[in-house]
Motif scaffolding. Structure first.
Motif, PDB file in Angstrom:
ATOM      1  N   ASN A   1       0.828  -1.213   0.000  1.00  0.00           N
ATOM      2  CA  ASN A   1       0.000   0.000   0.000  1.00  0.00           C
ATOM      3  C   ASN A   1       0.858   1.258   0.000  1.00  0.00           C
ATOM      4  N   SER A   2       0.537   2.179  -0.900  1.00  0.00           N
ATOM      5  CA  SER A   2       1.291   3.435  -0.961  1.00  0.00           C
ATOM      6  C   SER A   2       0.592   4.557  -0.196  1.00  0.00           C
ATOM      7  N   SER A   3      -0.475   4.237   0.508  1.00  0.00           N
ATOM      8  CA  SER A   3      -1.129   5.234   1.357  1.00  0.00           C
ATOM      9  C   SER A   3      -1.629   4.569   2.632  1.00  0.00           C
ATOM     10  N   MET A   4      -1.765   5.402   3.672  1.00  0.00           N
ATOM     11  CA  MET A   4      -2.222   4.892   4.958  1.00  0.00           C
ATOM     12  C   MET A   4      -3.014   5.982   5.660  1.00  0.00           C
ATOM     13  N   GLU A   5      -4.042   5.563   6.386  1.00  0.00           N
ATOM     14  CA  GLU A   5      -4.860   6.500   7.147  1.00  0.00           C
ATOM     15  C   GLU A   5      -4.419   6.527   8.598  1.00  0.00           C
ATOM     16  N   PHE A   6      -4.535   7.723   9.203  1.00  0.00           N
ATOM     17  CA  PHE A   6      -4.198   7.910  10.611  1.00  0.00           C
ATOM     18  C   PHE A   6      -5.360   8.615  11.302  1.00  0.00           C
ATOM     19  N   GLU A   7      -5.625   8.224  12.561  1.00  0.00           N
ATOM     20  CA  GLU A   7      -6.732   8.805  13.329  1.00  0.00           C
ATOM     21  C   GLU A   7      -6.312  10.027  14.131  1.00  0.00           C
ATOM     22  N   ASP A   8      -5.063  10.057  14.571  1.00  0.00           N
ATOM     23  CA  ASP A   8      -4.579  11.115  15.441  1.00  0.00           C
ATOM     24  C   ASP A   8      -3.311  11.731  14.876  1.00  0.00           C
ATOM     25  N   THR A   9      -2.894  12.840  15.491  1.00  0.00           N
ATOM     26  CA  THR A   9      -1.651  13.506  15.092  1.00  0.00           C
ATOM     27  C   THR A   9      -0.534  12.469  15.034  1.00  0.00           C
ATOM     28  N   ILE A  10       0.262  12.560  13.976  1.00  0.00           N
ATOM     29  CA  ILE A  10       1.330  11.570  13.775  1.00  0.00           C
ATOM     30  C   ILE A  10       2.593  12.245  13.258  1.00  0.00           C
ATOM     31  N   GLN A  11       3.714  11.840  13.826  1.00  0.00           N
ATOM     32  CA  GLN A  11       5.028  12.204  13.294  1.00  0.00           C
ATOM     33  C   GLN A  11       5.718  10.893  12.997  1.00  0.00           C
ATOM     34  N   GLY A  12       6.156  10.713  11.776  1.00  0.00           N
ATOM     35  CA  GLY A  12       6.749   9.440  11.416  1.00  0.00           C
ATOM     36  C   GLY A  12       7.721   9.556  10.267  1.00  0.00           C
ATOM     37  N   GLU A  13       8.154   8.393   9.799  1.00  0.00           N
ATOM     38  CA  GLU A  13       9.070   8.333   8.665  1.00  0.00           C
ATOM     39  C   GLU A  13       8.554   7.302   7.689  1.00  0.00           C
TER      40      GLU A  13
ATOM     41  N   ALA B   1      16.240  -3.444  -6.043  1.00  0.00           N
ATOM     42  CA  ALA B   1      17.657  -3.700  -5.782  1.00  0.00           C
ATOM     43  C   ALA B   1      17.998  -3.486  -4.300  1.00  0.00           C
ATOM     44  N   GLY B   2      17.054  -2.931  -3.531  1.00  0.00           N
ATOM     45  CA  GLY B   2      17.284  -2.710  -2.102  1.00  0.00           C
ATOM     46  C   GLY B   2      17.653  -1.286  -1.739  1.00  0.00           C
ATOM     47  N   ASN B   3      17.697  -0.368  -2.697  1.00  0.00           N
ATOM     48  CA  ASN B   3      17.957   1.045  -2.393  1.00  0.00           C
ATOM     49  C   ASN B   3      16.732   1.621  -1.691  1.00  0.00           C
ATOM     50  N   ILE B   4      16.962   2.449  -0.669  1.00  0.00           N
ATOM     51  CA  ILE B   4      15.865   2.987   0.134  1.00  0.00           C
ATOM     52  C   ILE B   4      15.964   4.503   0.215  1.00  0.00           C
ATOM     53  N   THR B   5      14.802   5.160   0.054  1.00  0.00           N
ATOM     54  CA  THR B   5      14.666   6.594   0.278  1.00  0.00           C
ATOM     55  C   THR B   5      13.713   6.779   1.448  1.00  0.00           C
ATOM     56  N   GLY B   6      14.048   7.689   2.354  1.00  0.00           N
ATOM     57  CA  GLY B   6      13.179   7.960   3.494  1.00  0.00           C
ATOM     58  C   GLY B   6      12.842   9.434   3.600  1.00  0.00           C
ATOM     59  N   LYS B   7      11.664   9.712   4.153  1.00  0.00           N
ATOM     60  CA  LYS B   7      11.224  11.089   4.420  1.00  0.00           C
ATOM     61  C   LYS B   7      10.435  11.087   5.711  1.00  0.00           C
ATOM     62  N   THR B   8      10.662  12.122   6.505  1.00  0.00           N
ATOM     63  CA  THR B   8       9.851  12.275   7.709  1.00  0.00           C
ATOM     64  C   THR B   8       8.604  13.074   7.365  1.00  0.00           C
ATOM     65  N   PHE B   9       7.547  12.859   8.141  1.00  0.00           N
ATOM     66  CA  PHE B   9       6.310  13.600   7.912  1.00  0.00           C
ATOM     67  C   PHE B   9       5.655  13.897   9.257  1.00  0.00           C
ATOM     68  N   TYR B  10       4.822  14.915   9.239  1.00  0.00           N
ATOM     69  CA  TYR B  10       4.067  15.322  10.424  1.00  0.00           C
ATOM     70  C   TYR B  10       2.676  15.721   9.973  1.00  0.00           C
ATOM     71  N   ALA B  11       1.688  15.110  10.565  1.00  0.00           N
ATOM     72  CA  ALA B  11       0.292  15.453  10.271  1.00  0.00           C
ATOM     73  C   ALA B  11      -0.393  15.740  11.600  1.00  0.00           C
ATOM     74  N   GLU B  12      -0.856  16.956  11.755  1.00  0.00           N
ATOM     75  CA  GLU B  12      -1.448  17.393  13.012  1.00  0.00           C
ATOM     76  C   GLU B  12      -2.967  17.492  12.880  1.00  0.00           C
ATOM     77  N   LYS B  13      -3.642  16.810  13.792  1.00  0.00           N
ATOM     78  CA  LYS B  13      -5.098  16.905  13.860  1.00  0.00           C
ATOM     79  C   LYS B  13      -5.434  18.077  14.760  1.00  0.00           C
ATOM     80  N   LYS B  14      -6.052  19.098  14.197  1.00  0.00           N
ATOM     81  CA  LYS B  14      -6.337  20.319  14.929  1.00  0.00           C
ATOM     82  C   LYS B  14      -7.723  20.264  15.561  1.00  0.00           C
ATOM     83  N   GLU B  15      -7.916  21.058  16.562  1.00  0.00           N
ATOM     84  CA  GLU B  15      -9.230  21.176  17.186  1.00  0.00           C
ATOM     85  C   GLU B  15     -10.195  21.828  16.204  1.00  0.00           C
ATOM     86  N   PRO B  16     -11.443  21.335  16.118  1.00  0.00           N
ATOM     87  CA  PRO B  16     -12.412  21.974  15.224  1.00  0.00           C
ATOM     88  C   PRO B  16     -12.682  23.421  15.670  1.00  0.00           C
ATOM     89  N   PRO B  17     -12.957  24.317  14.725  1.00  0.00           N
ATOM     90  CA  PRO B  17     -13.206  25.725  15.082  1.00  0.00           C
ATOM     91  C   PRO B  17     -14.503  25.890  15.865  1.00  0.00           C
TER      92      PRO B  17
END
Length: 176
Positions: A141-153, A160-176
């Motif tokens: 799977n090239s996508s994933m769902e998250f329920e809460d704020t997440i910081q990950g890689e 061939a085994g070559n790997i690229t990595g990226k960090t990400f941050y998705a913040e769940k904000k309080e509704p207005p």
């Protein structure tokens, strides 16, 4: 088996074959190995003075096989095309949606490509080449769902085994 070198003196006195240690896509060097199919002498690559020759980049490799038996030395020149070395990691971008996340789930999607540049071979993104936990587990799977704020890689791996990595941050904000 990739090459055969018949060495003759009236009739064929020796037959030396060249094998590759890796035939699939690899990020490692490829080693060519000599195997005596017929003959009682010894054979070696002139370039390395051994029965192995290491190839570290793609392209046409020219080499000379030398065969020695009872004070007789013969040689033959051969070429082989090596095109299975991939040292280029996939290119990766991320999309996090929705942008202004306040309710429900957030989806982190990976866009990855492993495209030839005319010089380097590429092996393509691996079937189970996506990780959302820094390479601990891999998925198709090239996508994933998250329920809460997440910081990950995320990581993406090619065949061939070559790997690229990226960090990400998705913040769940309080509704207005």
């Amino acid at each position: 088996k990739v090459q055969v070198c018949p060495l003759q003196e009236g009739e064929t006195v020796a037959k030396v074959s060249v094998y590759r240690d890796r035939t699939g896509m690899t990020k490692e060097s490829v080693t060519l190995q000599l195997v005596m199919e017929k003959g009682s002498g010894s054979a070696y690559f002139q370039e390395s003075n051994t029965s192995e020759l290491t190839v570290s980049q793609n392209g046409t490799v020219e080499f000379t096989i030398v065969y020695d038996e009872r004070f007789i030395s013969q040689s033959c020149n051969r070429t082989i095309n090596v095109n299975n070395i991939d040292r280029v990691a996939p290119e990766v971008s991320l999309q996090i949606s929705p942008d202004n996340w306040t309710e429900g789930n957030c989806t982190v999607s990976i866009q990855a490509s492993d495209i030839a540049d005319g010089i380097n071979a590429v092996s393509g993104v691996a079937e189970s080449g996506y990780s959302f936990d820094g390479g601990k587990t891999w998925t198709t799977n090239s996508s994933m769902e998250f329920e809460d704020t997440i910081q990950g890689e995320i990581q993406v791996k090619d065949n061939a085994g070559n790997i690229t990595g990226k960090t990400f941050y998705a913040e769940k904000k309080e509704p207005p």
